[in-house]
Design a protein around this motif. Structure first.
Motif, mmCIF file in Angstrom:
data_model
loop_
_atom_site.group_PDB
_atom_site.id
_atom_site.type_symbol
_atom_site.label_atom_id
_atom_site.label_comp_id
_atom_site.label_asym_id
_atom_site.label_seq_id
_atom_site.Cartn_x
_atom_site.Cartn_y
_atom_site.Cartn_z
ATOM 1 N N GLU A 168 37.912 37.823 64.293
ATOM 2 C CA GLU A 168 38.815 37.596 63.170
ATOM 3 C C GLU A 168 39.625 38.834 62.798
ATOM 4 N N LYS A 208 41.526 35.803 68.573
ATOM 5 C CA LYS A 208 41.247 34.431 68.110
ATOM 6 C C LYS A 208 41.925 33.424 69.033
ATOM 7 N N LYS A 209 43.145 33.751 69.428
ATOM 8 C CA LYS A 209 43.893 32.853 70.326
ATOM 9 C C LYS A 209 43.172 32.774 71.683
ATOM 10 N N GLY A 246 39.950 30.608 71.295
ATOM 11 C CA GLY A 246 40.085 29.186 70.940
ATOM 12 C C GLY A 246 39.154 28.837 69.792
ATOM 13 N N LYS A 247 38.538 27.640 69.851
ATOM 14 C CA LYS A 247 37.632 27.214 68.764
ATOM 15 C C LYS A 247 36.290 27.912 68.982
ATOM 16 N N TYR A 248 35.949 28.845 68.107
ATOM 17 C CA TYR A 248 34.770 29.680 68.371
ATOM 18 C C TYR A 248 33.579 29.394 67.464
ATOM 19 N N ILE A 296 31.738 25.891 65.401
ATOM 20 C CA ILE A 296 31.724 24.502 64.943
ATOM 21 C C ILE A 296 30.527 24.368 63.997
ATOM 22 N N LYS A 299 32.523 30.974 78.888
ATOM 23 C CA LYS A 299 32.197 30.484 77.545
ATOM 24 C C LYS A 299 30.704 30.177 77.475
ATOM 25 N N TYR A 319 28.331 28.424 68.154
ATOM 26 C CA TYR A 319 29.224 29.554 68.386
ATOM 27 C C TYR A 319 29.633 29.519 69.855
#
Ligand code: ZN
Length: 440
Positions: free
Chosen positions: A299, A305-306, A309-311, A313, A343, A353
């Motif tokens: 962050e 962050k780009k 992606g979605k890091y 949930i 990932k 995460y």
């Protein structure tokens, strides 16, 4: 001699610490003739309340802002942070400067000692932030003498070509990273954040020879200075930079086998295969610290962050990623072209995460041992569970040591032992790049 010319230039030009000449605006078609950077600024330590320097012979104490001479010092020089600047004391002499001080030895070779280590060049002690920063101002080739043996070791004559390749890689890295840490007031750290540099302790004759054999040589690709990353042991295949770090791809930092299958150049390394085990609550204790650090690291940068992606949930609305709770599961979601983890899904009480690329090494930092992060991102995960179904042991079985980008140092030593020249070693690890005599 060049040291003194540099010092004079600094006095004449600016009174500021290090100066680096840039590339000429119209490089010659034959030779890029990048001028040698006269001096590097290497950050040794920061946020200190007190720094003590030993001066073996006489040195001049100068004001940082204009290099005006304050006095001659010898023996122990103590520098202390005060509310309004830097206070100094040497024998019965003492004084104060608002911004910082320079200690310039009259004999520039190995005359200054800090933390029991001799340093070439001069020291800058600067008030910065909440403490003192100690910077070694040093000529590039003198700096390399304190880098090469610590980065690749002292293999003897059999490793000469690897020492030469390391010299070119370290020199190129240094040029590519000038002003990289400008926000801290210097160019590079003296440790693994950049290149390990221990002043002139542990100098090695063959490393010195490799540096002088390749003096002024750097790597270029497409007219640009190569970002000459290197690591200890790739484990059999190097990395694509953009798949392990939040950085752009580079044509010379691409994944490729490090030699023939089954007989990699680095296959003799003790890090070729490794295992790390977390027992009992060790994994929960680790993740409690490392997962929030990972979120903070991501962050702090839009680019990261780009890249990630979605890091996170959340397990339920309002779940806080900064309080992970206990581990439920770890699984590998995808791998890079080289086989490293791209990932990693870490599921805890708080949620899932997604840990990306080389950052898996920080999140799965071993519970004990010499190395503060996991040896590499090339690993398998094995879980065993207790009677309640919670993971009670996590075993990571992996290959290699380091990020795997660019030159594999153990592989370079293996190639050197097989009679490969340093130019061929560099072409292997930085494909498509050229080796150029940038200055003499
Ligand atoms: Zn390798």
């Amino acid at each position: 001699m060049r040291y003194w010319i540099s010092i004079l230039l600094i006095i004449v030009l600016s009174g500021c610490a290090a100066r680096h000449r840039g590339e000429p605006s119209k490089p010659s078609a034959v030779n890029y003739s990048l001028a040698a950077p006269e001096l590097l600024r290497i950050g040794l330590v920061q946020n200190r309340m007190k720094v003590v320097i030993e001066v073996k012979q006489d040195a001049l104490l100068l004001a940082m802002n204009n290099r005006s001479q304050i006095c001659t010092v010898s023996g122990s020089v103590e520098l202390n942070l005060t509310d309004s600047g830097v206070a100094w004391k040497s024998g019965s002499d003492s004084g104060f400067n608002a911004t910082g001080l320079i200690i310039m030895p009259l004999n520039p070779v190995g005359n200054l000692i800090w933390d029991e280590t001799p340093y070439p060049g001069e020291f800058l002690i600067q008030k910065r932030g909440q403490g003192l920063t100690l910077i070694n101002i040093v000529e590039l080739e003198q700096y390399l003498r304190g880098v090469v043996p610590w980065e690749i070791g002292r293999p003897g004559l059999i490793g000469m070509a690897a020492l030469e390749a390391q010299s070119v890689a370290a020199r190129t890295y240094s040029i590519a990273n000038l002003k990289n840490r400008e926000v801290l007031g210097f160019d590079m750290w003296a440790d693994v954040r950049d290149q390990v540099y221990r002043g002139h302790s542990g100098l090695d004759q063959l490393c010195d020879k490799a540096i002088s054999n390749t003096a002024g040589m750097i790597l270029r690709s497409g007219g640009q200075i190569v970002e000459a990353y290197y690591c200890s042991t790739c484990g059999g295949k190097t990395s694509n930079i953009n798949q392990v770090w939040a950085k752009e791809s580079k044509p010379y930092l691409v994944s490729h086998p490090d030699g023939p299958a089954g007989n990699y150049h680095c296959s003799a390394s003790k890090y070729s295969k490794w295992e790390t085990v977390f027992n009992g609550g060790e994994i929960d204790q680790t993740l409690l610290i490392t997962l929030p650090e990972y979120i903070e690291w991501l962050e702090a940068s839009e680019l990261r962050k780009k890249w990630a992606g979605k890091y996170f949930i959340p397990a339920s609305p309002g779940s806080d990623p900064m309080t992970p709770g206990r581990l439920k599961n770890i699984s590998i979601q995808s791998r890079t072209a080289s086989g490293r983890v791209a990932k990693l899904a870490v599921v805890t009480d708080a949620g899932k995460y997604i840990v990306c690329g080389d950052r898996t090494r920080w999140v799965l930092a071993p519970p004990s041992g010499r190395f503060s992060i996991l040896k590499s991102a090339w690993f398998d995960v094995h879980l065993s569970r207790d009677a309640e179904g919670r993971p009670d042991q996590v075993t990571l079985k992996g290959r290699g040591f380091g990020h795997g980008i660019g030159m594999c140092q153990t592989g370079a030593l293996g190639m050197a032992a097989n009679g490969t020249s340093y130019k061929k070693i560099l072409k292997h690890y930085y494909p498509g790049s050229s080796i150029e005599q940038a200055w003499k």
